[in-house]
Design an enzyme around this catalytic site. Structure first.
Site: not given
Ligand code: NAP
Length: 685
Positions: A257, A296
């Site tokens: 990720e 993020c």
């Protein structure tokens, strides 16, 4: 004096060698702790996870491990007040901390519940139905998932020291795999505290969790094909680690990720004055400033119609001007600090890079008010908005991630351009669309979904209950293609399966039934001796089968059923019209009449251990039933799922209704709740 963070290794807390690196407060630069993992034996850590943690966890069923997660989540909930003050030191406001701490705990609750509801009370997870591979049905196959016999190495980013650990830990433990957690150094002190509480709870078996505070040393050199890496952080680090020789030679599963330039599109219909315009401004400002933009999933690219770009910039600037930056512990503050001075310098550099291709329209200055803290000591950064006039020919705005409260407005002239801009991020975790026109929503989703892991479409009807652009949810996949790392986490049971191996098992139906604890067509059908509805949960055996008597379906039955239920559909009531239907020769019985007659044939009417029928699964009517046809039922105990402490278990019955020629006319699973011995004894006494 610096307090060294502990490493949890082989079920003991140990200090690393030396003084370690100093970790400082994001708020005032004071020393919070020191971190070192020097001197640890990483090979031993992996072996301990595999030999002790893995074998301990694999003794439990998915439901038992789900119960473990629930107990852990409850325990952390009781201790959560302790985590908040340390979280403030990371620069997080109370609401930022809530996402990290409470959000992480609730992720555990969701995984616990999904594990107990959607997975069997067993140690093997069956993937889909069996595959029939032979003419006579003596050879078939079943895909299964079993836990990998290695360790899950979790490498986490600094921005969510609690949630980042728990969202990976929950599916890993549910899968029956031990975890080795390596938090990002700068905020590891909060993760360490949470791990201390987890261990103190005594809920996890030995070896299930280990913690490395600092470098992972030579751990990667000892990985095998049974280990899994789940990485969160920057694209550069992910690429570096993915190229480790052991990761390549052992084909170690690697989920990444990484960073992403998430976009949010304002639909052309969402002009100023519409609810969607206002919702958009609010969401962009929230995404830019919550966690000081260190998410993020934050909106980095604001894709807005060129005709109203000026209004968008104006509205955003006005709203950003109201954001109070300062000490995250101060109630009047809306946005806290970045995680460290180093991060602030990094963001400053990235803004300078972006400014080569975009104009600064708000912020970007070091001269701003900081509430309740010393601007020179803390890592504060002003919310900053840029505007790129020609986004289709600019590269930096689609590739440079300023990991802070920074976003760029990108104008578009038509939907094709909006789609192109959204995809120019080269893969992202999430994208959102604000429109009240569902045709526009469809065009944008179909045009861009391949580049995004999650998409959120907001309009006036769902906004109030929306969970927002930036919130990954345990039920939904989190991850994205390309730049976002190409990985996928969470997504309910999908996230658990990342830590398991899928294997296709071929063999006889009876063998497959024994392996999967689920009866397969073609496997033995046992005579239970008594009507199976007279048996308690424990007494029932998989394969126990009832073959019922027969019953003819008459025209009167069909007409009576039609009149009684009000279902006078022509196929049941009009001979001529029914015959024109390509599927029927004439009037046919209602499908629901067949199911009802089947129940009438297979139930045992007397008070007994079967408590209730709670549904049917996979109902299919295989061929029409005409009046004069004679039906009978085969009912086989297919799968049993005990609900501990509830007094019952769920029993799934494979049900087949056949006609006088033994042709199958209907197939389905009947779902029942059946009393346990103990409960039945107490109510039947
Ligand atoms: P990073 O520098 O890549 O660090 C991420 C993690 O990798 C940290 O735990 C770090 O440990 C570790 N690491 C670094 N080098 C390593 C090595 N050689 N071997 C083993 N581990 C190593 O990223 P970051 O600066 O902490 O995080 C910010 C980035 O993460 C941003 O780009 C952001 O977009 C991304 N992010 C993505 C997600 C997501 O879910 N996709 C979530 C949050 C953040 P140390 O701290 O000890 O160096």
């Amino acid at each position: 004096m610096k307090i060294k963070l502990g490493n949890l290794v082989l079920d003991r807390w140990v200090d690393g060698d030396g003084d370690g690196n100093t970790l400082t407060s994001a708020v005032d630069g004071s020393t919070v702790a020191a971190i070192t993992s020097d001197g640890l034996d990483f090979k031993d850590i992996l072996n301990h996870a595999r030999t002790v943690g893995g074998s301990n966890l694999r003794k439990y069923t998915f439901h038992e491990r789900g119960e473990m997660l629930k107990a852990l989540a409850k325990y952390l909930n009781e201790h959560k007040k302790e985590f908040y003050p340390l979280s403030t030191q990371t620069g997080a406001t109370r609401s930022d901390s809530w996402v990290d701490i409470d959000g992480g705990i609730s992720t555990m609750f969701v995984f616990s519940s999904k594990g107990r509801r959607e997975m069997p009370n067993d140690k093997v997870y069956l993937d889909g139905p069996p595959e029939q591979l032979s003419k006579n049905g003596t050879f078939a196959a079943q895909h299964i998932f079993t836990p990998k016999l290695g360790a899950a190495v979790h490498i986490n980013a600094f921005n969510f020291p609690c949630w980042g650990m728990l969202e990976k830990l929950a599916p890993t433990l549910l899968a029956g795999v031990p975890a080795i957690v390596k938090p990002a150094s700068s905020t590891a002190y909060l993760t360490e505290l949470m791990v201390r509480r987890i261990i103190e709870s005594g809920i996890l078996p030995d070896g299930a969790l280990q913690l490395i505070c600092g470098s992972v040393g030579d751990l990667f050199d000892h990985l095998t094909c049974q280990d899994t890496i789940a990485f969160t952080g920057s694209k550069n680090t992910a690429e570096f680690l993915q190229q480790h020789p052991k990761v390549i030679s052992e084909s170690v599963a690697f989920t990444a990720e990484t960073d992403s330039l998430n976009s949010s599109i304002l639909g052309p219909d969402a002009v100023p004055g519409t609810p969607e315009f206002d919702l958009y401004i609010k969401e962009v400002v929230h995404e830019m400033t919550s966690k000081a933009g260190q998410k993020c999933t934050a909106i980095r690219r604001i894709i807005a119609p060129s005709a109203i770009t000026a209004e968008v910039i104006d509205a955003l600037s006005t709203a950003l001007g109201k954001i109070r930056v300062g000490h995250p512990g101060n109630k009047d503050v809306d946005m806290g600090a970045l995680a460290s001075q180093g991060q602030r310098d990094e963001v400053r550099d990235r803004v300078a890079e972006l400014s080569q291709q975009a104009d600064l329209v708000f912020g970007g200055s070091d001269d701003f008010d900081v509430v309740g803290a010393d601007a020179k000591k803390g890592a504060f950064f002003m919310p900053t908005l840029l505007h790129c006039e020609k986004p289709l020919t600019s590269t930096a705005v689609h590739s440079v991630e300023a990991f802070g409260p920074v976003s760029t407005v990108l104008p578009y002239d038509n939907l094709d351009e909006a789609i192109e801009l959204s995809c120019m991020g080269e893969g992202s975790l999430v994208s959102s669309i604000f429109t009240n026109d569902n045709a526009i929503a469809r065009e944008l989703v179909l045009g861009t979904a391949a580049y995004h892991g999650r998409m959120l479409v907001i309009n006036r009807h769902c906004a109030a209950e929306s969970t927002g652009h930036g919130s990954p949810l345990p039920h939904l996949v989190h991850g994205g293609p390309g730049r976002a790392g190409g990985g996928e986490e969470m997504g309910g049971v999908r996230g658990v399966l990342h830590y398991m191996q899928r294997t296709a098992i071929q063999g006889s139906p009876q063998t497959l039934a024994a392996i999967g604890n689920r009866w397969v067509r073609g496997a033995d059908e046992n005579d239970p001796g008594v009507h199976p509805f007279r048996k308690t949960f424990e007494q029932l055996a998989i394969g126990d089968t009832l073959i019922t008597k027969s019953r003819e379906v008459t025209l009167d039955d069909i007409e009576h059923f039609a009149e009684f239920t009000g279902d006078n559909f022509y196929a049941h009531m009009d001979e001529e019209a029914a015959a024109k239907n390509p599927f029927f020769d004439g009037r046919v019985a209602h499908g629901y009449l067949i199911v009802s007659f089947a129940a009438g044939l297979f139930v045992d009417p007397d008070f007994g251990p079967v408590l209730a029928n709670y549904g049917l699964d996979d109902l299919r009517f295989a061929q029409p039933v005409n009046h004069g046809d004679v039906l009978k039922v085969r009912l086989t105990c297919k799968q049993k799922t005990l609900r501990p402490d509830k007094g019952y278990g769920e029993v799934r019955w494979d049900t087949e209704v056949t006609n006088q020629d033994d042709d199958i006319v209907a197939q389905y699973d009947v779902l029942t709740m059946v009393a346990t011995d103990e409960h039945w004894a107490s109510v039947s006494a």
